[in-house]
Design an enzyme around this catalytic site. Structure first.
Site, PDB file in Angstrom:
ATOM      1  N   LYS A   1      62.731 129.168  83.244  1.00 58.78           N
ATOM      2  CA  LYS A   1      63.150 129.727  84.544  1.00 58.78           C
ATOM      3  C   LYS A   1      64.670 129.850  84.611  1.00 58.78           C
ATOM      4  O   LYS A   1      65.203 130.890  84.971  1.00 58.78           O
ATOM      5  CB  LYS A   1      62.635 128.846  85.701  1.00 58.78           C
ATOM      6  CG  LYS A   1      61.125 128.710  85.753  1.00 58.78           C
ATOM      7  CD  LYS A   1      60.664 127.883  86.942  1.00 58.78           C
ATOM      8  CE  LYS A   1      61.147 126.459  86.918  1.00 58.78           C
ATOM      9  NZ  LYS A   1      60.634 125.644  85.791  1.00 58.78           N
TER      10      LYS A   1
ATOM     11  N   ARG B   1      58.259 124.722  95.622  1.00 60.10           N
ATOM     12  CA  ARG B   1      57.587 123.967  94.576  1.00 60.10           C
ATOM     13  C   ARG B   1      56.304 123.334  95.077  1.00 60.10           C
ATOM     14  O   ARG B   1      55.648 122.603  94.353  1.00 60.10           O
ATOM     15  CB  ARG B   1      58.518 122.867  94.123  1.00 60.10           C
ATOM     16  CG  ARG B   1      58.710 122.865  92.636  1.00 60.10           C
ATOM     17  CD  ARG B   1      59.828 121.921  92.385  1.00 60.10           C
ATOM     18  NE  ARG B   1      59.947 121.560  91.031  1.00 60.10           N
ATOM     19  CZ  ARG B   1      60.926 122.001  90.263  1.00 60.10           C
ATOM     20  NH1 ARG B   1      61.787 122.890  90.686  1.00 60.10           N
ATOM     21  NH2 ARG B   1      61.022 121.545  89.056  1.00 60.10           N
TER      22      ARG B   1
ATOM     23  N   ARG C   1      66.582 120.925  74.589  1.00 62.93           N
ATOM     24  CA  ARG C   1      67.488 121.625  75.523  1.00 62.93           C
ATOM     25  C   ARG C   1      68.847 120.918  75.619  1.00 62.93           C
ATOM     26  O   ARG C   1      68.931 119.696  75.657  1.00 62.93           O
ATOM     27  CB  ARG C   1      66.875 121.658  76.923  1.00 62.93           C
ATOM     28  CG  ARG C   1      67.886 122.162  77.967  1.00 62.93           C
ATOM     29  CD  ARG C   1      67.275 122.531  79.264  1.00 62.93           C
ATOM     30  NE  ARG C   1      66.529 121.471  79.884  1.00 62.93           N
ATOM     31  CZ  ARG C   1      65.720 121.660  80.932  1.00 62.93           C
ATOM     32  NH1 ARG C   1      65.586 122.855  81.440  1.00 62.93           N
ATOM     33  NH2 ARG C   1      65.053 120.657  81.456  1.00 62.93           N
TER      34      ARG C   1
ATOM     35  N   ARG D   1      69.703 116.473  79.523  1.00 60.17           N
ATOM     36  CA  ARG D   1      69.333 115.983  80.856  1.00 60.17           C
ATOM     37  C   ARG D   1      68.551 114.675  80.768  1.00 60.17           C
ATOM     38  O   ARG D   1      67.746 114.478  79.867  1.00 60.17           O
ATOM     39  CB  ARG D   1      68.478 117.040  81.569  1.00 60.17           C
ATOM     40  CG  ARG D   1      69.330 118.090  82.253  1.00 60.17           C
ATOM     41  CD  ARG D   1      68.566 119.253  82.763  1.00 60.17           C
ATOM     42  NE  ARG D   1      67.330 118.958  83.466  1.00 60.17           N
ATOM     43  CZ  ARG D   1      66.587 119.890  84.067  1.00 60.17           C
ATOM     44  NH1 ARG D   1      66.984 121.155  84.037  1.00 60.17           N
ATOM     45  NH2 ARG D   1      65.470 119.582  84.679  1.00 60.17           N
TER      46      ARG D   1
ATOM     47  N   ARG E   1      56.421 115.307  84.612  1.00 62.46           N
ATOM     48  CA  ARG E   1      56.809 116.526  85.341  1.00 62.46           C
ATOM     49  C   ARG E   1      55.724 117.594  85.229  1.00 62.46           C
ATOM     50  O   ARG E   1      55.469 118.330  86.182  1.00 62.46           O
ATOM     51  CB  ARG E   1      58.148 117.050  84.800  1.00 62.46           C
ATOM     52  CG  ARG E   1      59.329 116.204  85.288  1.00 62.46           C
ATOM     53  CD  ARG E   1      60.564 116.391  84.428  1.00 62.46           C
ATOM     54  NE  ARG E   1      61.076 117.737  84.440  1.00 62.46           N
ATOM     55  CZ  ARG E   1      61.866 118.241  83.480  1.00 62.46           C
ATOM     56  NH1 ARG E   1      62.192 117.498  82.438  1.00 62.46           N
ATOM     57  NH2 ARG E   1      62.310 119.461  83.574  1.00 62.46           N
TER      58      ARG E   1
HETATM   59  P1  AP5 Z   1      65.006 126.360  80.790  1.00 61.93           P
HETATM   60  O1  AP5 Z   1      65.384 127.764  81.074  1.00 61.93           O
HETATM   61  O2  AP5 Z   1      66.033 125.297  81.035  1.00 61.93           O
HETATM   62  O3  AP5 Z   1      63.612 126.013  81.515  1.00 61.93           O
HETATM   63  P2  AP5 Z   1      63.281 125.754  83.050  1.00 61.93           P
HETATM   64  O4  AP5 Z   1      61.981 126.403  83.346  1.00 61.93           O
HETATM   65  O5  AP5 Z   1      64.452 126.132  83.925  1.00 61.93           O
HETATM   66  O6  AP5 Z   1      63.093 124.195  82.985  1.00 61.93           O
HETATM   67  P3  AP5 Z   1      63.563 123.055  83.974  1.00 61.93           P
HETATM   68  O7  AP5 Z   1      63.287 121.770  83.248  1.00 61.93           O
HETATM   69  O8  AP5 Z   1      64.971 123.257  84.460  1.00 61.93           O
HETATM   70  O9  AP5 Z   1      62.595 123.249  85.126  1.00 61.93           O
HETATM   71  P4  AP5 Z   1      62.169 122.212  86.117  1.00 61.93           P
HETATM   72  O10 AP5 Z   1      61.429 123.060  87.070  1.00 61.93           O
HETATM   73  O11 AP5 Z   1      61.426 121.037  85.587  1.00 61.93           O
HETATM   74  O12 AP5 Z   1      63.555 121.547  86.562  1.00 61.93           O
HETATM   75  P5  AP5 Z   1      64.547 121.831  87.760  1.00 61.93           P
HETATM   76  O13 AP5 Z   1      65.906 121.815  87.223  1.00 61.93           O
HETATM   77  O14 AP5 Z   1      64.102 122.991  88.577  1.00 61.93           O
HETATM   78  O15 AP5 Z   1      64.519 126.306  79.256  1.00 61.93           O
HETATM   79  C1  AP5 Z   1      64.171 125.076  78.651  1.00 61.93           C
HETATM   80  C2  AP5 Z   1      64.641 125.070  77.173  1.00 61.93           C
HETATM   81  O16 AP5 Z   1      63.898 126.055  76.470  1.00 61.93           O
HETATM   82  C3  AP5 Z   1      66.122 125.438  76.996  1.00 61.93           C
HETATM   83  O17 AP5 Z   1      66.676 124.663  75.967  1.00 61.93           O
HETATM   84  C4  AP5 Z   1      66.107 126.924  76.567  1.00 61.93           C
HETATM   85  O18 AP5 Z   1      67.190 127.259  75.712  1.00 61.93           O
HETATM   86  C5  AP5 Z   1      64.767 126.992  75.820  1.00 61.93           C
HETATM   87  N1  AP5 Z   1      64.134 128.309  75.945  1.00 61.93           N
HETATM   88  C6  AP5 Z   1      64.092 129.112  77.047  1.00 61.93           C
HETATM   89  N2  AP5 Z   1      63.416 130.234  76.778  1.00 61.93           N
HETATM   90  C7  AP5 Z   1      63.011 130.145  75.468  1.00 61.93           C
HETATM   91  C8  AP5 Z   1      62.260 130.979  74.600  1.00 61.93           C
HETATM   92  N3  AP5 Z   1      61.815 132.164  75.013  1.00 61.93           N
HETATM   93  N4  AP5 Z   1      62.020 130.547  73.339  1.00 61.93           N
HETATM   94  C9  AP5 Z   1      62.488 129.347  72.915  1.00 61.93           C
HETATM   95  N5  AP5 Z   1      63.219 128.513  73.677  1.00 61.93           N
HETATM   96  C10 AP5 Z   1      63.478 128.889  74.949  1.00 61.93           C
HETATM   97  O19 AP5 Z   1      64.286 120.543  88.655  1.00 61.93           O
HETATM   98  C11 AP5 Z   1      64.689 119.251  88.230  1.00 61.93           C
HETATM   99  C12 AP5 Z   1      64.272 118.223  89.271  1.00 61.93           C
HETATM  100  O20 AP5 Z   1      64.909 118.504  90.533  1.00 61.93           O
HETATM  101  C13 AP5 Z   1      62.776 118.188  89.615  1.00 61.93           C
HETATM  102  O21 AP5 Z   1      62.026 117.398  88.696  1.00 61.93           O
HETATM  103  C14 AP5 Z   1      62.813 117.586  91.023  1.00 61.93           C
HETATM  104  O22 AP5 Z   1      63.024 116.188  90.981  1.00 61.93           O
HETATM  105  C15 AP5 Z   1      64.049 118.232  91.625  1.00 61.93           C
HETATM  106  N6  AP5 Z   1      63.723 119.485  92.313  1.00 61.93           N
HETATM  107  C16 AP5 Z   1      64.149 120.740  91.975  1.00 61.93           C
HETATM  108  N7  AP5 Z   1      63.650 121.640  92.842  1.00 61.93           N
HETATM  109  C17 AP5 Z   1      62.897 120.961  93.741  1.00 61.93           C
HETATM  110  C18 AP5 Z   1      62.111 121.344  94.861  1.00 61.93           C
HETATM  111  N8  AP5 Z   1      61.993 122.628  95.231  1.00 61.93           N
HETATM  112  N9  AP5 Z   1      61.461 120.386  95.559  1.00 61.93           N
HETATM  113  C19 AP5 Z   1      61.578 119.093  95.212  1.00 61.93           C
HETATM  114  N10 AP5 Z   1      62.291 118.648  94.145  1.00 61.93           N
HETATM  115  C20 AP5 Z   1      62.951 119.588  93.413  1.00 61.93           C
END
Ligand code: AP5
Length: 217
Positions: free
Chosen positions: A13, A88, A127, A160, A171
């Protein structure tokens, strides 16, 4: 255009959001990034969120919703936005719908990035994120030229805290239980569009952009 990106942790994402938002000339609003910024700056919001994030649990809705509502009121979000990581769960989606309705607006499209769990673990365990500009890298799939340093700005790359394998599994579990119901929520509204999020990053961006263009016609 008002777009939501949804998909499991590690679906890409954040990676896709940076390119799609730039192509559409709208701001990318990532709740995870905003929380992480507040944790590292030691703000009250960061202190409220940290323990939940470290465990891989969702931060409570009242905290998250207040933060997103404030962000959506900023000038740059008036003509459109791309939300990464929000909503979410169904209560967050219902609140977003109400908020937008108060402003005579609504979401245009919810783009679902589809990948399986094994790919998620492979992606998250390698990552690395730039501490300075936030650019996302992967030690195998998208390595920077100089290990540990961002190609774009020279900033230091870090891993991270929530990217340890047991936290990743938790997660994924949280995603299945709390976020997956959003898929049918938005399918029922007729604005859900799923794309295969495996393969090279640029191909997925192209897939996403052509899906968005088709949908907007
Ligand atoms: P990346 O693009 O970083 O993936 P992502 O989907 O953004 O993963 P996240 O871990 O950031 O998502 P998340 O939803 O768990 O965390 P968030 O930060 O929102 O890609 C991942 C890796 O893959 C990278 O190394 C990239 O280079 C690689 N990659 C990408 N595309 C590729 C491809 N095509 N091929 C190969 N490799 C590839 O949330 C973190 C925390 O915040 C949550 O756990 C929660 O505690 C809190 N939080 C956030 N939003 C909310 C909410 N709305 N409500 C409550 N708590 C929340």
């Amino acid at each position: 255009m008002r777009v939501v990106l949804v998909g499991p942790p590690g679906a890409g994402k954040g990676t896709q959001a940076q390119f799609i938002a730039s192509n559409l000339a709208i701001p990318k609003i990532s709740t995870g990034d905003i929380f992480r910024y507040n944790v590292s700056a030691g703000t009250e919001l960061g202190q409220q969120a940290k323990a939940f994030m470290d465990r891989g649990d969702l931060v409570p809705d009242e905290v998250t919703i207040a933060m997103v509502s404030d962000r959506l009121l900023e000038d740059d979000a008036q003509a459109g936005f791309l939300l990464d990581g929000f909503p979410r769960n169904v209560p967050q989606a219902e609140t977003l719908r109400k908020l937008l309705a108060e402003w005579d607006a609504r979401l245009d499209i919810v783009l679902e990035l589809v990948v399986d769990d094994d790919e998620v673990v492979r992606r998250l365990s390698g990552r690395r994120t730039c501490r300075r500009c936030g650019r996302i890298w992967h030690i195998l799939f998208e390595p920077p030229t100089r290990p540990g340093l961002c190609d774009d700005c020279g900033g230091e790359l870090f891993q991270r805290d929530d990217d340890r394998e047991e936290t990743i599994r938790h997660r994924l579990d949280v995603y299945q239980k709390q976020t997956q119901p959003l898929i049918s929520f938005y399918a029922d509204e007729g604005i859900l569009l799923g794309i295969d999020a495996t393969g090279p990053v640029e191909e997925i961006t192209e897939r996403a952009m052509s899906a968005l263009r088709r949908f907007m016609r």
